[in-house]
Design a protein around this motif. Structure first.
Motif, short mmCIF file in Angstrom:
data_model
loop_
_atom_site.label_atom_id
_atom_site.label_comp_id
_atom_site.label_asym_id
_atom_site.label_seq_id
_atom_site.Cartn_x
_atom_site.Cartn_y
_atom_site.Cartn_z
N ALA A 291 8.41 31.17 -23.29
CA ALA A 291 9.40 30.63 -22.34
C ALA A 291 9.97 29.31 -22.84
O ALA A 291 11.14 28.99 -22.58
CB ALA A 291 8.76 30.45 -20.97
N TRP B 7 13.42 28.62 -24.83
CA TRP B 7 14.73 28.55 -24.18
C TRP B 7 14.87 27.26 -23.39
O TRP B 7 13.93 26.82 -22.73
CB TRP B 7 14.91 29.77 -23.27
N TYR C 14 17.18 26.73 -20.98
CA TYR C 14 17.65 26.94 -19.61
C TYR C 14 16.77 28.00 -18.94
O TYR C 14 17.22 29.10 -18.63
CB TYR C 14 19.13 27.37 -19.62
N PRO C 15 15.50 27.66 -18.72
CA PRO C 15 14.56 28.64 -18.16
C PRO C 15 14.81 28.89 -16.68
O PRO C 15 15.34 28.01 -15.98
CB PRO C 15 13.20 27.96 -18.37
N ASN D 111 20.05 29.21 -14.04
CA ASN D 111 19.72 29.27 -15.47
C ASN D 111 19.56 30.71 -15.94
O ASN D 111 18.99 31.54 -15.23
CB ASN D 111 18.42 28.51 -15.75
N THR D 112 20.03 30.98 -17.15
CA THR D 112 19.93 32.32 -17.74
C THR D 112 19.32 32.27 -19.14
O THR D 112 19.72 33.02 -20.01
CB THR D 112 21.32 32.98 -17.80
N GLN D 113 18.39 31.37 -19.38
CA GLN D 113 17.71 31.15 -20.65
C GLN D 113 18.60 30.45 -21.68
O GLN D 113 18.23 29.45 -22.26
CB GLN D 113 17.16 32.45 -21.24
N HIS D 114 19.79 30.97 -21.92
CA HIS D 114 20.68 30.40 -22.93
C HIS D 114 21.76 29.49 -22.35
O HIS D 114 22.49 28.84 -23.10
CB HIS D 114 21.34 31.52 -23.74
N SER E 195 18.96 32.03 -28.96
CA SER E 195 20.40 32.01 -28.72
C SER E 195 21.16 31.97 -30.04
O SER E 195 20.66 31.46 -31.04
CB SER E 195 20.77 30.78 -27.88
#
Length: 473
Positions: free
Chosen positions: A156, A159, A161-162, A177-180, A247
């Motif tokens: 986790a 990334w 933007y967790p 947040n969408t991870q990327h 990403s």
């Protein structure tokens, strides 16, 4: 530098350094800052020419720079385990990354619990070093941290933007947040929490392990920091691609430099906060990286000469994989502008901080307190050798004794692995294999390796010879 072996760990009296024994003296606060995958050559004070790190460089000018400090391993999970447990990777349970975590006490004990017993409030903010791919936030409390904010899972933490972070055992949700991408940049959340923690614990004593995920991939930085490097690097913007695990970054050089500089900015915020709170002269701040320079998320370590003159990087047991920057800052206690070539390692942190805190000494440590080096008082004990083992890429082992470094390859697959011998005094870049010239030395160092290694209790971390010797069921 010739190493002199001093048998045993000598625990120096806490009162001998001028605090603790007198009732009017405060125990020192400690902040241990760990960068993620920062290379030996990524800081200005270690020779970096492009990436700007003014705050860490100032920390070096005002403190002590270590030129021969080694991480616990060449990837994050086992490296952090070695630091917290005060043991090298031949004696720890977590010897690699994966779906595992430290076990409950009395197994895999870590030094923050000893600091708790000595009256310290303890916190880990950032990336947990107690496991790899786990969501067991309660483990932090059980193992010795009074407060936790950040990532329990190393995956986790790839990334920025967790969808959530942990505050103790509660998830802090970030629905946009969408991870990327998103509206909550995790590194901003982490430094904000750290500064608030210092405010709350200003009466001390406290131990804060501030574990940045910076500058590890995925590559993500705020525009204001990327903008600083565009005129310098003049990087050609790449075509867009679909995100994979990491990403896809269209400006990898610009973004990596921005991430390192933003990390440096956050270190500056910590030092500034200590000054504002009047805590600087009673706080030891240590800064290091968990392993050598990475090549992930679109970043190439050669882009900025991230390993300096060292060979290799992350996932290697050559110097570039395990020799890391380390700086210690403590105004009025550590001599400003000092440097040391003392050979030290992550497993020295536990005995060092236990001693400074007046905590119970660790009897089963592989480490040696570096308090005499830090404070310039007393005789500094030396390591007879340093040892590493690593289980990715067919398996690797390494040992350093004095100027000699033996690296073994294919240890997972071959009973008799490939061996390479290097003279670090005359060949720091490890370009000339001397194993055929000094076969007796190779044999002696390999024998010492086996003496330092204990069979892992986890079957994933066993050498080829041990697997072959196990009786068939």
């Amino acid at each position: 530098m010739k190493l002199v072996w001093m048998a045993g760990f000598v625990f120096l009296a806490f009162s001998s350094f001028g605090w603790g024994s007198e009732k009017d003296q405060k125990k020192p606060n400690v902040i241990y800052i760990l960068a993620d995958d920062l290379g030996y050559g990524d800081l200005g004070c270690y020779g970096q020419k492009v990436i700007q790190t003014p705050n860490i460089d100032k920390m070096a000018v005002e403190g002590m720079v270590f030129s021969q400090h080694y991480s616990g391993s060449t990837v994050c999970g086992p490296s952090r385990s070695c630091m917290l447990q005060g043991k090298h990777s031949g004696n720890t349970y977590v010897r690699g990354n994966g779906y595992l975590q430290m076990r409950l006490d009395p197994q895999d004990q870590i030094f923050p619990s000893a600091l708790q017993k000595a009256g310290y409030h303890t916190a880990l903010i950032g990336k947990s070093g107690l496991g790899c791919n786990t969501d067991d936030a309660l483990l932090l409390k059980k193992k010795g941290f009074d407060y936790f904010f950040g990532f329990t899972s190393h995956t986790a933490a790839h990334w920025y933007y967790p969808p959530y972070l942990w505050r103790n055992t509660q998830r802090v949700q970030y629905p946009n947040n969408t991870q990327h991408a998103g509206d909550q940049y995790s590194s901003e959340n982490v430094i904000h929490e750290a500064l608030q923690y210092l405010e709350r614990q200003k009466d001390g004593p406290f131990f804060l392990h501030l574990a940045f995920q910076l500058p590890h991939a995925s590559l993500r930085a705020k525009e204001e920091w990327k903008a600083k490097y565009r005129p310098i690097l003049k990087e050609k913007v790449l075509d867009s691609k679909e995100h994979q695990h990491y990403s896809w970054e269209r400006e990898p050089k610009t973004t990596y430099a921005a991430m390192v500089s933003y990390m440096d900015h956050n270190v500056g915020l910590i030092l500034k906060k200590l000054d504002e709170l009047g805590l600087a002269e009673n706080t030891l701040v240590m800064f290091a990286s968990d392993n050598g320079a990475m090549q992930e998320g679109g970043h190439r370590r050669d882009s900025f000469h991230s390993s300096g003159e060292l060979r290799g990087g992350k996932r290697d047991l050559y110097e570039g994989g395990v020799r890391v920057p380390m700086i210690a800052w403590w105004p009025g206690k550590i001599k400003a502008g000092s440097s040391t070539d003392h050979v030290s390692a992550f497993w020295d942190i536990s005995p060092t901080l236990r001693e400074l805190a007046g905590a119970e000494p660790q009897l089963d440590t592989d480490g040696i307190s570096i308090v005499p080096t830090l404070l310039g008082r007393g005789k500094q004990a030396q390591h007879k050798n340093l040892y590493w083992e690593f289980y990715e890429g067919k398996g690797k082992r390494a040992i350093r004794q004095g100027k000699w470094k033996l690296v073994c390859l294919n240890t997972n697959t071959q009973r008799k692995p490939k061996m390479e011998l290097y003279d670090l005094d005359n060949d720091l870049s490890e370009t000339k294999d001397l194993s055929k010239k000094y076969p007796e030395l190779v044999a002696e160092l390999y024998k010492q390796m086996d003496e330092l290694h204990t069979m892992s209790e986890h079957k994933k971390f066993r050498l080829a010879a041990e697997v072959l010797e196990q009786p068939k069921k």
